[in-house]
Design a protein around this motif. Structure first.
Motif, PDB file in Angstrom:
ATOM      1  N   TYR A 120       0.824  -1.200   0.000  1.00 15.64           N
ATOM      2  CA  TYR A 120       0.000   0.000   0.000  1.00 15.64           C
ATOM      3  C   TYR A 120       0.867   1.262   0.000  1.00 15.64           C
ATOM      4  O   TYR A 120       0.540   2.242  -0.669  1.00 15.64           O
ATOM      5  CB  TYR A 120      -0.924  -0.008   1.227  1.00 15.64           C
ATOM      6  N   GLU A 161       0.692   4.221  -2.723  1.00 21.49           N
ATOM      7  CA  GLU A 161       0.376   5.598  -2.358  1.00 21.49           C
ATOM      8  C   GLU A 161       1.425   6.575  -2.895  1.00 21.49           C
ATOM      9  O   GLU A 161       1.097   7.665  -3.354  1.00 21.49           O
ATOM     10  CB  GLU A 161       0.263   5.720  -0.842  1.00 21.49           C
ATOM     11  N   GLN A 166       0.629   6.923  -6.593  1.00 17.17           N
ATOM     12  CA  GLN A 166      -0.619   7.667  -6.765  1.00 17.17           C
ATOM     13  C   GLN A 166      -0.395   9.151  -6.495  1.00 17.17           C
ATOM     14  O   GLN A 166      -0.881  10.003  -7.239  1.00 17.17           O
ATOM     15  CB  GLN A 166      -1.703   7.105  -5.844  1.00 17.17           C
ATOM     16  N   ASN A 167       0.363   9.474  -5.463  1.00 16.55           N
ATOM     17  CA  ASN A 167       0.642  10.877  -5.157  1.00 16.55           C
ATOM     18  C   ASN A 167       1.513  11.527  -6.233  1.00 16.55           C
ATOM     19  O   ASN A 167       1.316  12.691  -6.577  1.00 16.55           O
ATOM     20  CB  ASN A 167       1.300  11.007  -3.786  1.00 16.55           C
ATOM     21  N   TYR A 200      -0.774  12.264  -9.028  1.00 18.33           N
ATOM     22  CA  TYR A 200      -1.656  13.372  -8.645  1.00 18.33           C
ATOM     23  C   TYR A 200      -0.947  14.716  -8.805  1.00 18.33           C
ATOM     24  O   TYR A 200      -1.543  15.687  -9.256  1.00 18.33           O
ATOM     25  CB  TYR A 200      -2.140  13.178  -7.205  1.00 18.33           C
ATOM     26  N   GLU A 242      -5.556  11.855 -11.904  1.00 15.08           N
ATOM     27  CA  GLU A 242      -6.331  11.240 -10.827  1.00 15.08           C
ATOM     28  C   GLU A 242      -6.646   9.807 -11.227  1.00 15.08           C
ATOM     29  O   GLU A 242      -7.507   9.562 -12.077  1.00 15.08           O
ATOM     30  CB  GLU A 242      -7.616  12.035 -10.606  1.00 15.08           C
ATOM     31  N   VAL A 243      -5.925   8.860 -10.631  1.00 16.53           N
ATOM     32  CA  VAL A 243      -6.143   7.446 -10.920  1.00 16.53           C
ATOM     33  C   VAL A 243      -5.777   6.647  -9.677  1.00 16.53           C
ATOM     34  O   VAL A 243      -4.751   6.905  -9.050  1.00 16.53           O
ATOM     35  CB  VAL A 243      -5.329   6.975 -12.157  1.00 16.53           C
ATOM     36  N   PRO A 244      -6.614   5.694  -9.278  1.00 17.45           N
ATOM     37  CA  PRO A 244      -6.257   4.861  -8.131  1.00 17.45           C
ATOM     38  C   PRO A 244      -5.098   3.928  -8.479  1.00 17.45           C
ATOM     39  O   PRO A 244      -5.048   3.360  -9.567  1.00 17.45           O
ATOM     40  CB  PRO A 244      -7.523   4.047  -7.863  1.00 17.45           C
ATOM     41  N   VAL A 245      -4.161   3.789  -7.557  1.00 16.61           N
ATOM     42  CA  VAL A 245      -3.064   2.840  -7.689  1.00 16.61           C
ATOM     43  C   VAL A 245      -3.227   1.841  -6.552  1.00 16.61           C
ATOM     44  O   VAL A 245      -3.334   2.222  -5.392  1.00 16.61           O
ATOM     45  CB  VAL A 245      -1.686   3.538  -7.615  1.00 16.61           C
ATOM     46  N   LYS A 246      -3.250   0.564  -6.896  1.00 15.94           N
ATOM     47  CA  LYS A 246      -3.520  -0.488  -5.925  1.00 15.94           C
ATOM     48  C   LYS A 246      -2.390  -1.507  -5.895  1.00 15.94           C
ATOM     49  O   LYS A 246      -1.815  -1.827  -6.938  1.00 15.94           O
ATOM     50  CB  LYS A 246      -4.839  -1.211  -6.257  1.00 15.94           C
ATOM     51  N   VAL A 301      -2.769   0.281 -11.828  1.00 16.08           N
ATOM     52  CA  VAL A 301      -3.665   1.428 -11.900  1.00 16.08           C
ATOM     53  C   VAL A 301      -5.034   0.892 -12.286  1.00 16.08           C
ATOM     54  O   VAL A 301      -5.142  -0.070 -13.036  1.00 16.08           O
ATOM     55  CB  VAL A 301      -3.208   2.502 -12.916  1.00 16.08           C
ATOM     56  N   ARG A 302      -6.056   1.496 -11.711  1.00 14.47           N
ATOM     57  CA  ARG A 302      -7.419   1.122 -12.077  1.00 14.47           C
ATOM     58  C   ARG A 302      -7.975   2.248 -12.930  1.00 14.47           C
ATOM     59  O   ARG A 302      -8.302   3.314 -12.436  1.00 14.47           O
ATOM     60  CB  ARG A 302      -8.291   0.917 -10.842  1.00 14.47           C
TER      61      ARG A 302
END
Length: 140
Positions: A87, A91, A94-95, A98, A103-107, A115-116
């Motif tokens: 995680y 993060e 993702q940051n 950003y 703007e994209v979720p990273v998991k 990336v989703r």
């Protein structure tokens, strides 16, 4: 009582209700089926473009993709080498995205980063090209 003030989740913003007639008129013209098909094909095209550029794969087979897709990220040297991404690394990426106005979720899934991406009627392939280029920059 105090709690009852929180039951109305929208508080006093009635904008969505005021726009409802225009929204319904738009969907009558655009059509739900054409939007669903467009979104699915946009997500598939974007996922294929990203996996080709990054040398990675999608998280699920393309024939199972709807308007969203998981796309594995390439190795990012700043995160260190090896497997077991978590995680915290997700993060960080993702940051970093950003800060580039993406703007994209990273998991982190099974020790890998993804990336989703999602697609809707207002998305176009150039937006995913911006994501592609930003990730390639991070992976150098």
């Amino acid at each position: 009582d105090t709690a009852s003030g929180f039951y109305w989740t929208g508080l006093s913003d009635f904008t969505s209700w005021l726009a409802l007639d225009s929204v319904l008129e738009f969907w009558d013209v655009a059509g739900f089926d054409s939007q669903r098909i467009y979104s699915q094909y946009m997500a598939i095209n974007a996922a294929e473009m990203l996996t080709d550029a990054w040398g990675t794969d999608v998280g699920v087979p393309l024939h199972l993709i709807g308007p969203m897709a998981l796309v594995e990220l390439p190795a990012i040297p700043a995160l260190g080498s090896g497997s077991g991404m978590s995680y915290e690394q997700a993060e960080i990426v993702q940051n970093a995205l950003y800060r580039r106005k993406i703007e994209v979720p990273v998991k982190a899934l099974s020790g890998r980063l993804y990336v989703r991406i999602s697609a809707h009627i207002y998305n176009h392939i150039e937006e995913y090209e911006v994501l592609r280029d930003a990730v390639l920059e991070l992976s150098r």
